[in-house]
Scaffold this motif. Sequence first.
Motif, PDB file in Angstrom:
ATOM      1  N   ASN A  53     -33.336  -5.067 -35.496  1.00  0.00           N
ATOM      2  CA  ASN A  53     -32.544  -6.266 -35.234  1.00  0.00           C
ATOM      3  C   ASN A  53     -31.163  -6.180 -35.879  1.00  0.00           C
ATOM      4  OD1 ASN A  53     -34.510  -7.496 -33.632  1.00  0.00           O
ATOM      5  ND2 ASN A  53     -35.573  -8.218 -35.443  1.00  0.00           N
ATOM      6  N   LEU A  54     -30.508  -5.056 -35.601  1.00  0.00           N
ATOM      7  CA  LEU A  54     -29.174  -4.831 -36.154  1.00  0.00           C
ATOM      8  C   LEU A  54     -28.125  -5.683 -35.454  1.00  0.00           C
ATOM      9  CD1 LEU A  54     -29.418  -0.957 -36.498  1.00  0.00           C
ATOM     10  CD2 LEU A  54     -29.712  -2.669 -38.280  1.00  0.00           C
ATOM     11  N   GLY A  55     -28.380  -6.026 -34.213  1.00  0.00           N
ATOM     12  CA  GLY A  55     -27.460  -6.876 -33.472  1.00  0.00           C
ATOM     13  C   GLY A  55     -27.971  -8.302 -33.479  1.00  0.00           C
ATOM     14  N   LYS A  56     -27.440  -9.102 -34.373  1.00  0.00           N
ATOM     15  CA  LYS A  56     -27.941 -10.478 -34.523  1.00  0.00           C
ATOM     16  C   LYS A  56     -27.285 -11.470 -33.573  1.00  0.00           C
ATOM     17  CE  LYS A  56     -30.692  -9.844 -38.080  1.00  0.00           C
ATOM     18  NZ  LYS A  56     -32.100  -9.956 -38.010  1.00  0.00           N
TER      19      LYS A  56
ATOM     20  N   LEU B 124     -17.731  -1.906 -27.355  1.00  0.00           N
ATOM     21  CA  LEU B 124     -18.866  -2.066 -26.433  1.00  0.00           C
ATOM     22  C   LEU B 124     -19.933  -1.006 -26.682  1.00  0.00           C
ATOM     23  CD1 LEU B 124     -16.991  -2.939 -23.130  1.00  0.00           C
ATOM     24  CD2 LEU B 124     -18.550  -4.442 -24.397  1.00  0.00           C
ATOM     25  N   LEU B 125     -19.497   0.215 -26.938  1.00  0.00           N
ATOM     26  CA  LEU B 125     -20.454   1.284 -27.208  1.00  0.00           C
ATOM     27  C   LEU B 125     -21.240   1.001 -28.488  1.00  0.00           C
ATOM     28  CD1 LEU B 125     -21.566   3.947 -26.205  1.00  0.00           C
ATOM     29  CD2 LEU B 125     -19.748   5.110 -27.444  1.00  0.00           C
ATOM     30  N   SER B 126     -20.572   0.489 -29.504  1.00  0.00           N
ATOM     31  CA  SER B 126     -21.268   0.144 -30.750  1.00  0.00           C
ATOM     32  C   SER B 126     -22.296  -0.957 -30.509  1.00  0.00           C
ATOM     33  CB  SER B 126     -20.266  -0.311 -31.812  1.00  0.00           C
ATOM     34  OG  SER B 126     -19.444   0.762 -32.203  1.00  0.00           O
ATOM     35  N   ILE B 127     -21.922  -1.964 -29.730  1.00  0.00           N
ATOM     36  CA  ILE B 127     -22.863  -3.044 -29.399  1.00  0.00           C
ATOM     37  C   ILE B 127     -24.069  -2.469 -28.672  1.00  0.00           C
ATOM     38  CG2 ILE B 127     -23.207  -5.109 -27.971  1.00  0.00           C
ATOM     39  CD1 ILE B 127     -20.211  -5.773 -28.559  1.00  0.00           C
ATOM     40  N   LYS B 128     -23.812  -1.617 -27.670  1.00  0.00           N
ATOM     41  CA  LYS B 128     -24.891  -1.039 -26.876  1.00  0.00           C
ATOM     42  C   LYS B 128     -25.802  -0.157 -27.723  1.00  0.00           C
ATOM     43  CE  LYS B 128     -25.859   1.598 -22.705  1.00  0.00           C
ATOM     44  NZ  LYS B 128     -26.965   2.312 -23.304  1.00  0.00           N
ATOM     45  N   ILE B 129     -25.212   0.662 -28.601  1.00  0.00           N
ATOM     46  CA  ILE B 129     -26.011   1.550 -29.459  1.00  0.00           C
ATOM     47  C   ILE B 129     -26.963   0.733 -30.313  1.00  0.00           C
ATOM     48  CG2 ILE B 129     -25.845   3.051 -31.491  1.00  0.00           C
ATOM     49  CD1 ILE B 129     -23.332   4.287 -30.160  1.00  0.00           C
ATOM     50  N   LEU B 130     -26.474  -0.334 -30.929  1.00  0.00           N
ATOM     51  CA  LEU B 130     -27.336  -1.153 -31.786  1.00  0.00           C
ATOM     52  C   LEU B 130     -28.429  -1.848 -30.981  1.00  0.00           C
ATOM     53  CD1 LEU B 130     -24.779  -2.719 -34.286  1.00  0.00           C
ATOM     54  CD2 LEU B 130     -26.331  -0.786 -34.644  1.00  0.00           C
TER      55      LEU B 130
ATOM     56  N   PHE C   5     -31.043   0.697 -30.052  1.00  0.00           N
ATOM     57  CA  PHE C   5     -31.864   1.009 -31.216  1.00  0.00           C
ATOM     58  C   PHE C   5     -32.868  -0.111 -31.489  1.00  0.00           C
ATOM     59  CE2 PHE C   5     -32.837   1.016 -35.741  1.00  0.00           C
ATOM     60  CZ  PHE C   5     -33.238   2.328 -35.937  1.00  0.00           C
ATOM     61  N   ASP C   6     -32.410  -1.348 -31.412  1.00  0.00           N
ATOM     62  CA  ASP C   6     -33.314  -2.484 -31.618  1.00  0.00           C
ATOM     63  C   ASP C   6     -34.444  -2.483 -30.594  1.00  0.00           C
ATOM     64  OD1 ASP C   6     -31.872  -3.409 -33.778  1.00  0.00           O
ATOM     65  OD2 ASP C   6     -30.950  -5.089 -32.716  1.00  0.00           O
ATOM     66  N   ASN C   7     -34.100  -2.281 -29.328  1.00  0.00           N
ATOM     67  CA  ASN C   7     -35.133  -2.240 -28.276  1.00  0.00           C
ATOM     68  C   ASN C   7     -36.103  -1.093 -28.508  1.00  0.00           C
ATOM     69  OD1 ASN C   7     -33.035  -3.355 -25.528  1.00  0.00           O
ATOM     70  ND2 ASN C   7     -34.346  -4.540 -26.864  1.00  0.00           N
ATOM     71  N   TYR C   8     -35.593   0.062 -28.892  1.00  0.00           N
ATOM     72  CA  TYR C   8     -36.450   1.229 -29.102  1.00  0.00           C
ATOM     73  C   TYR C   8     -37.416   1.002 -30.267  1.00  0.00           C
ATOM     74  CZ  TYR C   8     -37.916   5.988 -30.114  1.00  0.00           C
ATOM     75  OH  TYR C   8     -38.666   7.105 -30.374  1.00  0.00           O
ATOM     76  N   THR C   9     -36.907   0.486 -31.391  1.00  0.00           N
ATOM     77  CA  THR C   9     -37.807   0.260 -32.527  1.00  0.00           C
ATOM     78  C   THR C   9     -38.845  -0.802 -32.190  1.00  0.00           C
ATOM     79  OG1 THR C   9     -36.219  -1.271 -33.545  1.00  0.00           O
ATOM     80  CG2 THR C   9     -36.180   1.013 -34.306  1.00  0.00           C
ATOM     81  N   ASP C  10     -38.463  -1.816 -31.429  1.00  0.00           N
ATOM     82  CA  ASP C  10     -39.432  -2.823 -31.006  1.00  0.00           C
ATOM     83  C   ASP C  10     -40.469  -2.231 -30.057  1.00  0.00           C
ATOM     84  OD1 ASP C  10     -38.333  -4.815 -32.561  1.00  0.00           O
ATOM     85  OD2 ASP C  10     -37.154  -5.697 -30.929  1.00  0.00           O
ATOM     86  N   ALA C  11     -40.032  -1.344 -29.169  1.00  0.00           N
ATOM     87  CA  ALA C  11     -40.965  -0.701 -28.244  1.00  0.00           C
ATOM     88  C   ALA C  11     -41.967   0.164 -29.007  1.00  0.00           C
ATOM     89  CB  ALA C  11     -40.212   0.139 -27.220  1.00  0.00           C
TER      90      ALA C  11
END
Length: 158
Positions: free
Chosen positions: A5-8, A103-109, A112-118
Amino acid sequence: MPIDNLGKSHFTPAEITTLTQNLQQIRAILSRMSVNLTPAERRQYAKVGEQNKLLVNKVRDYHQSQPQLQSPEIDWNEFEKDYADRTVTGALLSQVRELERELLSIKILRDFDNYTDALRDYKYAKYKNSFANQIGYAAKIESLKVFFPKTGKTKKKK
Protein backbone atom coordinates in the motif's frame (compact mmCIF):
# COMPACT_ATOMS: atom_id res chain seq x y z
CA MET A 1 5.39 -7.73 7.39
CA PRO A 2 5.70 -6.97 3.67
CA ILE A 3 5.84 -3.43 2.38
CA ASP A 4 2.57 -2.68 0.65
CA ASN A 5 0.00 0.00 0.00
CA LEU A 6 2.70 2.42 -1.06
CA GLY A 7 0.22 4.47 -3.05
CA LYS A 8 -2.19 5.87 -0.48
CA SER A 9 -3.88 8.51 -2.62
CA HIS A 10 -5.90 7.56 -5.67
CA PHE A 11 -7.44 9.26 -8.68
CA THR A 12 -11.02 10.36 -8.29
CA PRO A 13 -13.41 9.78 -11.21
CA ALA A 14 -13.51 13.54 -11.75
CA GLU A 15 -9.71 13.73 -11.90
CA ILE A 16 -9.58 10.87 -14.41
CA THR A 17 -12.18 12.64 -16.56
CA THR A 18 -10.26 15.93 -16.38
CA LEU A 19 -6.92 14.30 -17.20
CA THR A 20 -8.41 12.38 -20.12
CA GLN A 21 -10.20 15.42 -21.55
CA ASN A 22 -7.11 17.62 -21.23
CA LEU A 23 -4.92 15.01 -22.91
CA GLN A 24 -7.46 14.75 -25.73
CA GLN A 25 -7.38 18.53 -26.14
CA ILE A 26 -3.58 18.50 -26.26
CA ARG A 27 -3.60 15.73 -28.87
CA ALA A 28 -6.16 17.61 -30.95
CA ILE A 29 -3.95 20.72 -30.96
CA LEU A 30 -0.82 18.73 -31.80
CA SER A 31 -2.49 16.65 -34.53
CA ARG A 32 -2.84 19.78 -36.65
CA MET A 33 0.95 20.05 -36.92
CA SER A 34 2.12 16.53 -36.24
CA VAL A 35 3.72 14.45 -38.96
CA ASN A 36 4.25 10.73 -38.53
CA LEU A 37 7.88 10.38 -39.58
CA THR A 38 9.22 7.04 -40.74
CA PRO A 39 12.32 5.70 -38.98
CA ALA A 40 14.40 6.69 -42.03
CA GLU A 41 12.98 10.22 -41.96
CA ARG A 42 13.68 10.49 -38.25
CA ARG A 43 17.32 9.58 -38.88
CA GLN A 44 17.54 11.99 -41.81
CA TYR A 45 16.00 15.01 -40.10
CA ALA A 46 17.41 14.39 -36.63
CA LYS A 47 20.91 15.28 -37.78
CA VAL A 48 20.58 18.76 -36.30
CA GLY A 49 22.70 18.06 -33.25
CA GLU A 50 23.63 20.39 -30.43
CA GLN A 51 26.47 22.01 -32.39
CA ASN A 52 24.15 22.74 -35.31
CA LYS A 53 21.53 24.18 -32.96
CA LEU A 54 24.22 26.62 -31.82
CA LEU A 55 24.69 27.56 -35.50
CA VAL A 56 20.95 28.21 -35.82
CA ASN A 57 21.04 30.39 -32.70
CA LYS A 58 24.02 32.37 -34.01
CA VAL A 59 22.38 32.93 -37.42
CA ARG A 60 19.24 34.11 -35.63
CA ASP A 61 21.33 36.50 -33.55
CA TYR A 62 22.77 37.98 -36.77
CA HIS A 63 19.27 38.16 -38.29
CA GLN A 64 18.06 40.18 -35.31
CA SER A 65 21.10 42.36 -34.73
CA GLN A 66 22.39 42.90 -38.30
CA PRO A 67 19.53 42.20 -40.72
CA GLN A 68 21.45 43.79 -43.60
CA LEU A 69 23.70 40.68 -43.57
CA GLN A 70 20.90 38.12 -43.90
CA SER A 71 20.16 36.06 -46.98
CA PRO A 72 17.22 37.32 -49.05
CA GLU A 73 16.47 33.72 -50.04
CA ILE A 74 15.19 32.84 -46.57
CA ASP A 75 11.64 33.50 -45.43
CA TRP A 76 12.65 35.09 -42.12
CA ASN A 77 9.07 35.24 -40.85
CA GLU A 78 8.85 31.47 -41.29
CA PHE A 79 12.31 31.09 -39.73
CA GLU A 80 11.12 32.96 -36.62
CA LYS A 81 7.90 30.92 -36.43
CA ASP A 82 9.90 27.67 -36.68
CA TYR A 83 12.29 28.95 -34.02
CA ALA A 84 9.42 29.87 -31.69
CA ASP A 85 7.77 26.46 -32.22
CA ARG A 86 11.10 24.77 -31.59
CA THR A 87 11.50 26.66 -28.32
CA VAL A 88 7.94 25.92 -27.19
CA THR A 89 8.14 22.23 -28.11
CA GLY A 90 11.44 21.90 -26.24
CA ALA A 91 9.86 23.33 -23.09
CA LEU A 92 6.73 21.18 -23.54
CA LEU A 93 8.82 18.05 -24.07
CA SER A 94 10.61 18.74 -20.80
CA GLN A 95 7.26 18.99 -19.02
CA VAL A 96 5.95 15.85 -20.73
CA ARG A 97 9.07 13.92 -19.65
CA GLU A 98 8.47 15.04 -16.07
CA LEU A 99 4.81 13.99 -16.33
CA GLU A 100 5.91 10.65 -17.74
CA ARG A 101 8.28 10.16 -14.81
CA GLU A 102 5.51 11.01 -12.34
CA LEU A 103 2.97 8.73 -14.04
CA LEU A 104 5.49 5.91 -14.23
CA SER A 105 6.23 6.24 -10.51
CA ILE A 106 2.51 6.12 -9.71
CA LYS A 107 2.07 3.05 -11.92
CA ILE A 108 5.11 1.26 -10.46
CA LEU A 109 3.82 1.69 -6.91
CA ARG A 110 0.29 0.58 -7.85
CA ASP A 111 1.66 -2.46 -9.70
CA PHE A 112 3.74 -3.36 -6.65
CA ASP A 113 0.77 -2.95 -4.32
CA ASN A 114 -1.42 -5.15 -6.54
CA TYR A 115 1.31 -7.78 -6.84
CA THR A 116 1.95 -8.02 -3.09
CA ASP A 117 -1.80 -8.24 -2.47
CA ALA A 118 -2.11 -10.96 -5.11
CA LEU A 119 0.69 -12.94 -3.44
CA ARG A 120 -0.96 -12.48 -0.06
CA ASP A 121 -4.29 -13.68 -1.46
CA TYR A 122 -2.63 -16.76 -3.00
CA LYS A 123 -0.98 -17.60 0.33
CA TYR A 124 -4.31 -17.12 2.09
CA ALA A 125 -6.01 -19.50 -0.35
CA LYS A 126 -3.29 -22.10 0.27
CA TYR A 127 -3.71 -21.68 4.03
CA LYS A 128 -7.51 -21.96 3.88
CA ASN A 129 -7.27 -25.01 1.62
CA SER A 130 -4.83 -26.72 3.99
CA PHE A 131 -6.64 -26.09 7.24
CA ALA A 132 -10.25 -25.15 6.57
CA ASN A 133 -11.01 -27.45 3.65
CA GLN A 134 -13.59 -25.03 2.25
CA ILE A 135 -15.01 -25.37 -1.23
CA GLY A 136 -13.41 -23.33 -3.98
CA TYR A 137 -9.92 -22.81 -2.60
CA ALA A 138 -8.41 -25.88 -4.30
CA ALA A 139 -9.68 -24.74 -7.71
CA LYS A 140 -8.43 -21.22 -7.07
CA ILE A 141 -4.98 -22.53 -6.12
CA GLU A 142 -4.85 -24.72 -9.23
CA SER A 143 -5.72 -21.80 -11.51
CA LEU A 144 -3.09 -19.58 -9.86
CA LYS A 145 -0.31 -22.20 -9.82
CA VAL A 146 0.52 -21.44 -13.46
CA PHE A 147 2.02 -18.16 -12.24
CA PHE A 148 4.47 -20.02 -10.01
CA PRO A 149 6.32 -22.43 -12.31
CA LYS A 150 8.74 -24.77 -10.64
CA THR A 151 12.12 -24.48 -12.29
CA GLY A 152 13.70 -27.39 -10.47
CA LYS A 153 16.46 -25.09 -9.26
CA THR A 154 17.11 -24.59 -5.61
CA LYS A 155 18.79 -21.60 -4.11
CA LYS A 156 22.28 -22.31 -2.88
CA LYS A 157 23.00 -21.29 0.66
CA LYS A 158 26.07 -19.16 1.04
